[in-house]
Design a protein around this motif. Structure first.
Motif, PDB file in Angstrom:
ATOM      1  N   LEU A   1       0.828  -1.202   0.000  1.00  0.00           N
ATOM      2  CA  LEU A   1       0.000   0.000   0.000  1.00  0.00           C
ATOM      3  C   LEU A   1       0.863   1.254   0.000  1.00  0.00           C
ATOM      4  O   LEU A   1       0.549   2.237  -0.690  1.00  0.00           O
ATOM      5  CB  LEU A   1      -0.926  -0.009   1.216  1.00  0.00           C
ATOM      6  CG  LEU A   1      -1.888   1.175   1.332  1.00  0.00           C
ATOM      7  CD1 LEU A   1      -2.783   1.279   0.101  1.00  0.00           C
ATOM      8  CD2 LEU A   1      -2.735   1.057   2.599  1.00  0.00           C
ATOM      9  N   VAL A   2       1.953   1.261   0.755  1.00  0.00           N
ATOM     10  CA  VAL A   2       2.860   2.415   0.766  1.00  0.00           C
ATOM     11  C   VAL A   2       3.385   2.679  -0.651  1.00  0.00           C
ATOM     12  O   VAL A   2       3.440   3.827  -1.107  1.00  0.00           O
ATOM     13  CB  VAL A   2       4.034   2.171   1.741  1.00  0.00           C
ATOM     14  CG1 VAL A   2       5.078   3.288   1.612  1.00  0.00           C
ATOM     15  CG2 VAL A   2       3.531   2.092   3.169  1.00  0.00           C
ATOM     16  N   ILE A   3       3.756   1.621  -1.344  1.00  0.00           N
ATOM     17  CA  ILE A   3       4.284   1.768  -2.699  1.00  0.00           C
ATOM     18  C   ILE A   3       3.210   2.283  -3.654  1.00  0.00           C
ATOM     19  O   ILE A   3       3.449   3.191  -4.462  1.00  0.00           O
ATOM     20  CB  ILE A   3       4.872   0.434  -3.181  1.00  0.00           C
ATOM     21  CG1 ILE A   3       6.151   0.119  -2.394  1.00  0.00           C
ATOM     22  CG2 ILE A   3       5.164   0.469  -4.683  1.00  0.00           C
ATOM     23  CD1 ILE A   3       6.705  -1.274  -2.622  1.00  0.00           C
ATOM     24  N   LEU A   4       2.009   1.766  -3.554  1.00  0.00           N
ATOM     25  CA  LEU A   4       0.934   2.202  -4.448  1.00  0.00           C
ATOM     26  C   LEU A   4       0.559   3.654  -4.214  1.00  0.00           C
ATOM     27  O   LEU A   4       0.267   4.394  -5.161  1.00  0.00           O
ATOM     28  CB  LEU A   4      -0.284   1.294  -4.283  1.00  0.00           C
ATOM     29  CG  LEU A   4      -0.097  -0.147  -4.757  1.00  0.00           C
ATOM     30  CD1 LEU A   4      -1.372  -0.948  -4.526  1.00  0.00           C
ATOM     31  CD2 LEU A   4       0.307  -0.202  -6.223  1.00  0.00           C
ATOM     32  N   LYS A   5       0.581   4.098  -2.978  1.00  0.00           N
ATOM     33  CA  LYS A   5       0.312   5.512  -2.699  1.00  0.00           C
ATOM     34  C   LYS A   5       1.360   6.399  -3.361  1.00  0.00           C
ATOM     35  O   LYS A   5       1.036   7.462  -3.908  1.00  0.00           O
ATOM     36  CB  LYS A   5       0.284   5.759  -1.193  1.00  0.00           C
ATOM     37  CG  LYS A   5      -0.963   5.223  -0.497  1.00  0.00           C
ATOM     38  CD  LYS A   5      -0.926   5.513   1.001  1.00  0.00           C
ATOM     39  CE  LYS A   5      -2.204   5.049   1.688  1.00  0.00           C
ATOM     40  NZ  LYS A   5      -2.168   5.317   3.154  1.00  0.00           N
ATOM     41  N   ALA A   6       2.609   5.957  -3.317  1.00  0.00           N
ATOM     42  CA  ALA A   6       3.673   6.723  -3.967  1.00  0.00           C
ATOM     43  C   ALA A   6       3.484   6.750  -5.482  1.00  0.00           C
ATOM     44  O   ALA A   6       3.764   7.766  -6.131  1.00  0.00           O
ATOM     45  CB  ALA A   6       5.033   6.117  -3.622  1.00  0.00           C
TER      46      ALA A   6
END
Length: 286
Positions: A230-235
């Motif tokens: 999720l952290v990566i997708l937000k970025a």
């Protein structure tokens, strides 16, 4: 001149150094930029049904980097393939520095104090230091680009390090504030700043140029994802991806780190290419 984009709220740092200024394209928010005119064609050429793939994991999978002290001894570098487009040595690369597995054999070193980034492609140890296909040196405190038409340790003439997903950001800060590096199967004979080099003779305008910025569409549903994925997708929604090399479709790059949760990262494979769009960040130089 680089395009003026929205500035990131916070710039990632390492070893007391910024990973380029907040105004650098790697650190700029592209979530509100207009969609590029050729977006649909670009994404189709990369692969609508191909899936996002994290090209890094908790062990040796990915592009490693090392942090060295200001006093690190510099060693000679013999450039074999692109000596005229390489920054001259010596470089402060330890003889024991980790080399990326596979054919690309990247070596990346960040030096404390000087805030210099040293990158090699096709690296191999020699009796006196290293040989490499080519090499590049970047000042992490500057937005200065490589000379026009010059490659680097990446085909696009870009630095590799700022485009790596790093576990210290995701596990510690739980946020990535920069774009990630991505590879695509075919590119056109052209590039968009901050890229400085192309690696194709194909003039098809529907192929992505080096330096193309892609982002995850704002409407893509991220609720099924959690943790590191999720952290990566937000970025990817805010900072996106930068096309840096020819390779497998939608492969994003990171540094190997035991803190990565491989099962969590594997969930990124649920994201299809059709979930992305290209954004307008400048004209194509041919």
């Amino acid at each position: 001149m680089l395009p003026v984009l929205a500035v990131a709220a916070a710039t990632t740092t390492l070893a007391g150094c910024p990973v380029f200024p907040a105004s650098n394209p790697w650190n700029e928010d592209v979530s509100k930029l207009p969609v590029a005119a050729h977006s649909a064609a670009y994404v189709k050429s990369i692969g609508l049904a191909a899936r996002l793939h994290p090209d890094f994991a908790s062990r040796t999978y990915g592009i490693p980097f090392a942090v060295v002290p200001t006093a690190q001894r510099r060693v000679s570098i013999r450039f074999t393939d692109y000596p005229d487009e390489s920054d001259r040595g010596p470089y402060p690369v330890p003889l024991g520095a980790r080399v990326e597995g596979g054919s690309d054999r990247h070596v990346i070193v960040v030096q404390r104090g000087t805030c210099r980034l040293f990158e090699l492609y096709g690296a191999a140890r020699t009796a006196r230091g290293w040989s490499a296909s080519n090499g590049a040196v970047f000042d992490l405190r500057s937005n200065r680009l490589r000379p026009k038409g010059w490659t680097s340790a990446d085909a696009a003439g870009l630095p590799i390090f700022p485009g790596l997903a790093r576990a210290d950001e995701v596990v510690g800060r739980r946020t990535i504030t920069h774009a990630l590096r991505v590879t695509v199967p075919r590119t056109q004979k052209g590039y968009i700043l901050p890229a400085r080099h192309f690696a194709s003779s194909d003039t098809d305008p529907d192929l992505p140029p080096m330096g193309l910025r892609l982002r995850l569409k704002a409407g893509f549903e991220t609720r099924p994802f959690h943790g590191q994925a999720l952290v990566i997708l937000k970025a990817l929604k805010r900072y996106g991806l930068i096309v840096a090399d020819n390779g497998s479709p939608w492969y994003i790059t990171g540094a190997p780190d035991r803190r990565w949760d491989d099962d969590d990262l594997h969930a990124l494979g649920q994201v299809p290419g059709s979930a992305f769009e290209a954004v307008q960040t400048g004209a194509v130089t041919r």
